[in-house]
Design an enzyme around this catalytic site. Structure first.
Site, short mmCIF file in Angstrom:
data_model
loop_
_atom_site.label_atom_id
_atom_site.label_comp_id
_atom_site.label_asym_id
_atom_site.label_seq_id
_atom_site.Cartn_x
_atom_site.Cartn_y
_atom_site.Cartn_z
N ASP A 199 0.06 -3.50 10.66
CA ASP A 199 -1.27 -4.06 10.52
C ASP A 199 -2.20 -3.10 11.25
O ASP A 199 -1.98 -2.78 12.42
CB ASP A 199 -1.39 -5.47 11.10
CG ASP A 199 -2.63 -6.18 10.58
OD1 ASP A 199 -2.74 -6.35 9.35
OD2 ASP A 199 -3.50 -6.53 11.39
N SER A 200 -3.16 -2.61 10.53
CA SER A 200 -4.00 -1.57 11.10
C SER A 200 -5.44 -1.77 10.68
O SER A 200 -5.74 -2.50 9.74
CB SER A 200 -3.51 -0.19 10.66
OG SER A 200 -3.47 -0.10 9.25
N ARG A 236 -1.02 5.44 13.12
CA ARG A 236 0.25 4.96 12.59
C ARG A 236 1.40 5.84 13.06
O ARG A 236 2.48 5.35 13.39
CB ARG A 236 0.18 4.90 11.06
CG ARG A 236 1.32 4.13 10.41
CD ARG A 236 1.02 3.81 8.96
NE ARG A 236 -0.14 2.93 8.84
CZ ARG A 236 -1.32 3.30 8.35
NH1 ARG A 236 -1.50 4.55 7.91
NH2 ARG A 236 -2.32 2.44 8.29
N GLY A 277 -8.94 4.29 2.58
CA GLY A 277 -9.67 3.45 3.54
C GLY A 277 -10.89 4.16 4.12
O GLY A 277 -11.70 4.74 3.39
N TYR A 278 -10.98 4.13 5.43
CA TYR A 278 -12.13 4.71 6.13
C TYR A 278 -11.93 6.19 6.49
O TYR A 278 -12.74 6.78 7.21
CB TYR A 278 -12.41 3.92 7.42
CG TYR A 278 -12.74 2.47 7.18
CD1 TYR A 278 -14.04 2.07 6.89
CD2 TYR A 278 -11.74 1.50 7.22
CE1 TYR A 278 -14.34 0.73 6.66
CE2 TYR A 278 -12.03 0.16 6.99
CZ TYR A 278 -13.33 -0.22 6.71
OH TYR A 278 -13.62 -1.54 6.48
N ASN A 300 0.85 -1.19 0.00
CA ASN A 300 0.00 0.00 0.00
C ASN A 300 0.89 1.24 0.00
O ASN A 300 1.54 1.55 1.00
CB ASN A 300 -0.91 -0.03 1.23
CG ASN A 300 -1.90 1.13 1.28
OD1 ASN A 300 -1.55 2.25 0.97
ND2 ASN A 300 -3.12 0.82 1.68
N LYS A 304 0.46 3.78 2.87
CA LYS A 304 1.08 3.38 4.13
C LYS A 304 2.60 3.57 4.08
O LYS A 304 3.20 4.07 5.03
CB LYS A 304 0.77 1.92 4.45
CG LYS A 304 -0.64 1.66 4.96
CD LYS A 304 -0.77 0.21 5.40
CE LYS A 304 -2.16 -0.08 5.95
NZ LYS A 304 -2.27 -1.49 6.45
N LYS A 314 -2.04 14.69 9.60
CA LYS A 314 -2.33 13.28 9.83
C LYS A 314 -1.12 12.57 10.43
O LYS A 314 -1.26 11.74 11.34
CB LYS A 314 -2.74 12.60 8.52
CG LYS A 314 -3.23 11.16 8.72
CD LYS A 314 -3.69 10.54 7.40
CE LYS A 314 -4.17 9.11 7.61
NZ LYS A 314 -4.56 8.45 6.35
#
Length: 200
Positions: free
Chosen positions: A72-73, A184, A156-157, A10, A13, A178
């Site tokens: 992993d999130s 993260r 994502g969300y 990704n 990420k 962010k």
């Protein structure tokens, strides 16, 4: 500068990890750049973020021989008993699709009032290095799930998640903001503290 292979494919990420880790002397490259076959799928068989993060990091280190970092999130929603949790990326089924995942989340939360739409993003980062003990760090960002999407950034969300620290969703704020408040970012800061502790 130390080079670390990211287990994620990704790009969003990887950029978040690189943006923060470069401040601590680490250069992050993608799994592709590290020589991991593009068609290799690492099975995330764990029941927790911690287990899946370590599975991914160890798999990449085994293939490349390099230090590897894995995230992993996911999103944990209180009104849904923690769902989607470790299944966040494939919440609406395969193939993975952010829009479908968001649609399903909104459907399941239909009728739930704002004060009960509490949720948190969770990130677990694992760094593995040949001959050294793994380092694991967890970060969380508390917030609420909105009734509709807001913003065009992020992934994502992000368009549905309103963090408690802001009036704006993750999809509305800048990458710099962010990186300051995200789950993260908090996990990476915790990891950096552990790395500093090794050096002292």
């Amino acid at each position: 500068m130390n080079t670390i292979a990211a287990a994620s494919g990704n790009r969003h990420k990887i950029l978040e990890i690189e943006e923060i880790m470069k401040n601590f002397g680490y250069h992050v490259i993608s799994r592709h750049e590290a020589g991991v076959p593009d068609d290799l799928e690492i099975k995330e068989t764990g029941d927790t973020f911690e287990e899946n993060s370590r599975i991914k990091a160890e798999a990449v280190m085994k293939i490349t021989g390099m230090p590897a970092i894995a995230d992993d999130s996911g999103l944990v929603t209180d009104a849904l008993d923690g769902a989607p949790g470790v299944y966040s990326a494939r919440f609406a089924g395969e193939p993975c699709d952010d829009e479908k995942n968001n649609d399903r989340l909104l459907r399941l939360l239909a009728g739930v009032p704002y004060e009960k739409r509490t949720a948190r993003f969770v990130s677990v980062i694992t760094l593995v290095r040949p001959g050294k003990a793994p380092l694991t760090a967890r970060g969380e960002c508390e917030g609420h799930i909105l009734f509709e999407r807001r913003g065009n950034g992020g992934f994502g969300y992000d368009p549905l998640f309103l963090p408690v620290e802001s009036e704006y969703t993750f999809a509305e704020i800048s990458q710099e903001e962010k990186n300051r408040i995200s789950h993260r970012a908090r996990a990476l800061r915790s990891l950096a503290e552990q790395l500093r502790g090794e050096e002292s």
